[in-house]
Design a protein around this motif. Structure first.
Motif, mmCIF file in Angstrom:
data_model
loop_
_atom_site.group_PDB
_atom_site.id
_atom_site.type_symbol
_atom_site.label_atom_id
_atom_site.label_comp_id
_atom_site.label_asym_id
_atom_site.label_seq_id
_atom_site.Cartn_x
_atom_site.Cartn_y
_atom_site.Cartn_z
ATOM 1 N N PHE A 69 0.836 -1.216 0.000
ATOM 2 C CA PHE A 69 0.000 0.000 0.000
ATOM 3 C C PHE A 69 0.865 1.258 0.000
ATOM 4 O O PHE A 69 0.672 2.176 -0.796
ATOM 5 C CB PHE A 69 -0.910 0.036 1.235
ATOM 6 C CG PHE A 69 -2.107 -0.883 1.146
ATOM 7 C CD1 PHE A 69 -2.614 -1.275 -0.079
ATOM 8 C CD2 PHE A 69 -2.733 -1.349 2.292
ATOM 9 C CE1 PHE A 69 -3.716 -2.112 -0.165
ATOM 10 C CE2 PHE A 69 -3.837 -2.191 2.219
ATOM 11 C CZ PHE A 69 -4.330 -2.573 0.993
ATOM 12 N N ILE A 70 1.837 1.284 0.920
ATOM 13 C CA ILE A 70 2.689 2.473 1.013
ATOM 14 C C ILE A 70 3.476 2.644 -0.285
ATOM 15 O O ILE A 70 3.605 3.755 -0.811
ATOM 16 C CB ILE A 70 3.648 2.372 2.216
ATOM 17 C CG1 ILE A 70 2.843 2.339 3.523
ATOM 18 C CG2 ILE A 70 4.632 3.538 2.230
ATOM 19 C CD1 ILE A 70 3.663 2.074 4.759
ATOM 20 N N ILE B 237 1.407 4.116 -3.161
ATOM 21 C CA ILE B 237 1.135 5.551 -2.989
ATOM 22 C C ILE B 237 2.415 6.350 -3.192
ATOM 23 O O ILE B 237 2.414 7.408 -3.832
ATOM 24 C CB ILE B 237 0.500 5.833 -1.623
ATOM 25 C CG1 ILE B 237 -0.879 5.161 -1.566
ATOM 26 C CG2 ILE B 237 0.359 7.332 -1.376
ATOM 27 C CD1 ILE B 237 -1.522 5.165 -0.209
ATOM 28 N N ALA B 238 3.539 5.811 -2.671
ATOM 29 C CA ALA B 238 4.812 6.505 -2.838
ATOM 30 C C ALA B 238 5.160 6.593 -4.326
ATOM 31 O O ALA B 238 5.592 7.639 -4.821
ATOM 32 C CB ALA B 238 5.918 5.783 -2.077
ATOM 33 N N VAL C 20 3.074 6.511 -6.895
ATOM 34 C CA VAL C 20 2.176 7.452 -7.567
ATOM 35 C C VAL C 20 2.564 8.897 -7.245
ATOM 36 O O VAL C 20 2.570 9.760 -8.114
ATOM 37 C CB VAL C 20 0.713 7.157 -7.171
ATOM 38 C CG1 VAL C 20 -0.204 8.261 -7.662
ATOM 39 C CG2 VAL C 20 0.267 5.821 -7.735
ATOM 40 N N SER C 21 2.941 9.159 -5.977
ATOM 41 C CA SER C 21 3.300 10.532 -5.602
ATOM 42 C C SER C 21 4.590 10.971 -6.274
ATOM 43 O O SER C 21 4.702 12.098 -6.746
ATOM 44 C CB SER C 21 3.511 10.652 -4.086
ATOM 45 O OG SER C 21 2.501 10.014 -3.393
ATOM 46 N N VAL D 167 1.088 13.057 -7.784
ATOM 47 C CA VAL D 167 -0.233 13.290 -7.227
ATOM 48 C C VAL D 167 -0.281 14.738 -6.814
ATOM 49 O O VAL D 167 0.639 15.241 -6.179
ATOM 50 C CB VAL D 167 -0.476 12.428 -5.978
ATOM 51 C CG1 VAL D 167 -1.831 12.749 -5.379
ATOM 52 C CG2 VAL D 167 -0.402 10.970 -6.327
ATOM 53 N N ASP D 168 -1.323 15.421 -7.200
ATOM 54 C CA ASP D 168 -1.423 16.810 -6.860
ATOM 55 C C ASP D 168 -2.287 16.947 -5.621
ATOM 56 O O ASP D 168 -3.495 17.080 -5.710
ATOM 57 C CB ASP D 168 -2.040 17.562 -8.054
ATOM 58 C CG ASP D 168 -1.582 18.997 -8.099
ATOM 59 O OD1 ASP D 168 -0.702 19.345 -7.290
ATOM 60 O OD2 ASP D 168 -2.109 19.755 -8.930
ATOM 61 N N MET D 169 -1.652 16.876 -4.454
ATOM 62 C CA MET D 169 -2.412 16.998 -3.211
ATOM 63 C C MET D 169 -2.694 18.478 -2.941
ATOM 64 O O MET D 169 -1.888 19.338 -3.289
ATOM 65 C CB MET D 169 -1.591 16.456 -2.030
ATOM 66 C CG MET D 169 -1.232 14.996 -2.108
ATOM 67 S SD MET D 169 -2.567 13.922 -1.563
ATOM 68 C CE MET D 169 -2.689 14.297 0.181
#
Lengths: 172, 575
Positions: A21-22, A25-26, A28-29, A34-36
């Motif tokens: 999971f981490i 996400i890492a 993708v970021s 990823v535009d947070m």
């Protein structure tokens, strides 16, 4: 410590899942990007929103060939622009929303999409969206903001290019 | 045979008082839920939304009564029972005990008055009073000061309760210098340490910001700062609701299944993990907040994912323990053992069904935790769908199920209304399946939470299948089943409470069952370091500092007492 072999296997499996999971996400970021929503919109004084050049006249502004910026104020219980007048943008455009609040905490979401941010007094939420297809998107406040919270809505219209040309022509 | 009430009459009374208060708020909160469900039928509307705002009075009462008062009153009751039984020792300081139960009761009362005043927006002597701020009481929307004062008394009371239990343990330790901390005591102590660390956030928010601000002593507060302080507390609190349920899944459910806990050491590891990881994750509730850099959100996300570990370990240990019990009862086969479980006994079936629901809630929680996918579901109807599975079923149903087993020990009376009790957990399970399914699906459509129903004028929801009316219908069916389930629970509990005692020789009716067998793999297999509470608190503080020091410094740089003035929740009456 004694750990049963099945329990050990489960423990390892659980850790693999967590790292997976981490890791996704890492990845993708860092790679895809990823535009947070973050602090890029900056902070401002709640009492001086009307003097801020971005929010003195809330509006849609063209800033590049296919690039637009929307300066929006959320307040009990309307979006300006959005509620009394629609937010209009053309298809195939990249639109950056800057949203702030002059009273309580609000939410800003284009219904059924992941265009979603909190709107906190004193902070400017910045979120960039690409609109590839014409259509209408409801705008709602999804954070409780008082008695008429459920009534706080607006509309964003993505116009087909020919229609947009016509609208621009009409202005000129 | 002497049971808990005969051996510890004072403590039994304390637990009964805590449970009575807990169930009072369960009932009141349940009525709040029922009103919302009836509202969705479109025919039975007792509250107004938009024009009168009383819908939010109901929603605030539903939230605060259930997730603060129902859960935490039950917790202090069951922890008092656990410490006393586990250490075989009285609390030893009745004055202290009376203080905390009084403080919590008065606090709950004040907050409740402030909330319920929202129906008329005024109280005699106090004038305008309203607190329609929901459980997430973010500034700059301000409640009446009574709301905050009540919460402060309630939380400080719970702190003293923890001190009372620690004192009891210190006394026991003096008499048993070389013994390991008994498991239930270990669970109570680690849970309370977690509570002390996590409530610091909300205590600072309420005492230094919201109370002086609602009294007009300071004119402005920083909304992002108070919101971040709230969430410092706001995710830890979900584990505070959950830990008593975990304690009962570990200690009581295996026994009810006919066996015993599989592993004592792993249970300790799980509680230590919750102690060190449940606070430095709060920013995952703020993934969509402007003003917080992405890096801090990433740290919170990583910690959150590691927090899956103790729950995944629990799933293994509890299922293994229950399977062991089923095999002791003659269960055979890969899955055939499931049939050997006592599904007709509500204390067991309630906890087991709650555990199954928690697995589903855990999966929707994993989705919430993903900081990118969270954008799709944040503040949507999906979120209440998630927490009605977790706190609304895993916690609430486990508490109700445990009551069927505990109440006879606390009153000396056998469980009454047994048939009603046997059906109750199943109704809850089915009701919540409908309700949370509809909420999750509605959220994916983009229906927001915190509205009585979507009634926007400028656009329509277009589900891929089904319809919004169909979702509402599922919520109504689910809600009706939940209300029926609650009624059966109260029927059985009230009948038990006012029933007659089992005679001293156990000749009449059943003998009260209160045995808890030791674990298969006992504490002797657990490394001693697990009992080193100071070490774990130290690590917990370190992780909190790493996760929160920079965000707080960053947010506070915008000003601490600068930002927003107090905005009361009441709308001006236009004439």
């Amino acid at each position: 410590m004694e750990i049963h072999k099945y329990e050990k296997a489960w423990l390892v499996g659980a850790l693999v899942l967590i790292f997976f999971f981490i890791g996704t996400i890492a990845y993708v970021s860092a790679v895809v990007g990823v535009d947070m929503v973050d602090d890029s919109g900056g902070a401002l004084d709640v009492d001086e929103v009307s003097e801020d050049e971005r929010f003195a006249d809330p509006r849609v502004e063209q800033v590049g060939e296919d690039e637009y910026e929307v300066y929006m104020i959320a307040q009990q219980f309307i979006f300006r622009p959005g509620t009394h007048d629609t937010v209009d943008v053309p298809e195939n455009s990249e639109v950056t929303f800057y949203v702030t609040s002059i009273d309580v905490i609000h939410g800003f979401q284009l219904v059924g999409t992941n265009v979603n941010t909190m709107v906190i007094p004193g902070q400017v939420a910045e979120i960039t969206v690409e609109f590839d297809e014409p259509g209408e998107h409801g705008i709602i406040c999804n954070e409780y903001c008082g008695d008429a919270h459920a009534d706080m809505e607006g509309l964003l219209v993505v116009h087909p290019e020919d229609e947009w040309e016509e609208m621009q022509g009409g202005d000129g | 045979m002497a049971t808990f009430v005969d051996r510890f009459p004072f403590e039994a009374k304390v637990v009964r008082v805590a449970f009575a208060l807990s169930f009072l708020f369960l009932g009141l909160g349940g009525i709040g839920g029922m009103i919302q469900v009836l509202h969705r039928t479109g025919y039975l509307r007792f509250v107004e939304e938009i024009t009168g705002g009383t819908y939010y009075t109901v929603l605030t009462s539903h939230g605060v009564f259930l997730v603060v008062f129902f859960t935490i009153f039950f917790l202090v009751g069951v922890f008092t029972w656990a410490i006393t039984k586990d250490l075989d020792r009285e609390l030893g300081n009745p004055g202290l005990t009376k203080y905390w139960i009084t403080s919590m009761t008065v606090g709950a009362l004040l907050t409740s008055i402030a909330i319920l005043a929202g129906f008329t927006n005024e109280l005699p002597a106090l004038g305008e009073v309203s607190a329609d701020v929901l459980f997430t009481f973010y500034s700059p929307m301000g409640a009446h000061v009574l709301f905050y004062l009540g919460l402060a008394l309630f939380v400080t009371g719970s702190w003293v309760a923890g001190f009372d239990w620690f004192k009891t343990w210190w006394g026991w330790k003096k008499d048993n210098p070389d013994k390991r901390i008994p498991l239930m005591t270990f669970m109570v102590l680690t849970t309370m340490l977690m509570w002390y660390l996590g409530t610091l956030g909300v205590a600072v928010e309420v005492v230094f910001f919201l109370i002086p601000w609602s009294l007009g002593l300071v004119s402005e507060v920083n909304p992002l700062l108070t919101r971040t302080l709230f969430w410092f507390f706001g995710h830890m609190v979900v584990y505070f609701w959950l830990m008593p349920a975990y304690m009962m899944w570990y200690k009581i459910m295996p026994k009810l299944a006919g066996g015993r806990l599989f592993s004592d050491p792993l249970a300790r590891v799980v509680f230590v993990l919750f102690l060190i990881l449940s606070v430095p994750v709060g920013i995952h509730h703020q993934y969509l907040d402007p003003g917080i850099p992405e890096g801090f959100k990433f740290v919170a996300m990583t910690n959150t994912m590691f927090l899956l570990l103790p729950s995944l370990l629990t799933a293994f240990t509890v299922v293994a323990s229950v399977e062991h019990g089923a095999r002791q009862r003659g269960g055979k086969g890969y899955f055939g053992w499931l049939r050997a479980l006592p599904w007709g006994r509500p204390a067991f079936s309630g906890m087991a069904l709650a555990g199954i629901m928690f697995a589903a809630g855990g999966f929707s929680g994993m989705i919430n935790a993903g900081m990118n996918i969270n954008y799709l579901v944040h503040n949507s109807f999906w979120v209440p769908g998630h927490f009605h599975l977790t706190v609304g079923t895993a916690v609430a149903l486990t508490f109700m199920a445990a009551t069927y087993w505990l109440l006879p020990q606390l009153t000396g009376k056998p469980l009454a209304g047994v048939k009603a009790a046997a059906v109750q957990p199943y109704l809850w399970f089915i009701g919540m399946t409908f309700m949370s399914n509809a909420m999750h699906r509605g959220g994916l459509l983009g229906i927001p939470r915190r509205t009585s129903e979507p009634q926007y004028e400028q656009f329509d929801y277009e589900p891929v299948f089904g319809s919004v009316a169909e979702l509402d219908f599922q919520i109504v069916i689910g809600g009706a089943l939940l209300v029926a389930s609650l009624a059966l629970f109260f029927y059985s509990i009230i009948l038990t409470w006012f029933g007659s005692k089992v005679s001293a020789d156990g000749g009449e009716g059943e003998v009260i069952d209160d045995e808890i067998p030791p674990a298969l793999s006992g504490p002797e297999n657990a490394p001693r370091v697990l009992d080193n509470l100071k070490l774990w608190v130290g690590i917990a503080i370190l992780l909190i500092v790493l996760a929160y020091a920079l965000p707080f410094a960053d947010i506070a740089s915008d000003g601490i007492y600068e930002g927003s003035e107090y905005i009361p929740v009441m709308i001006e009456v236009l004439t």
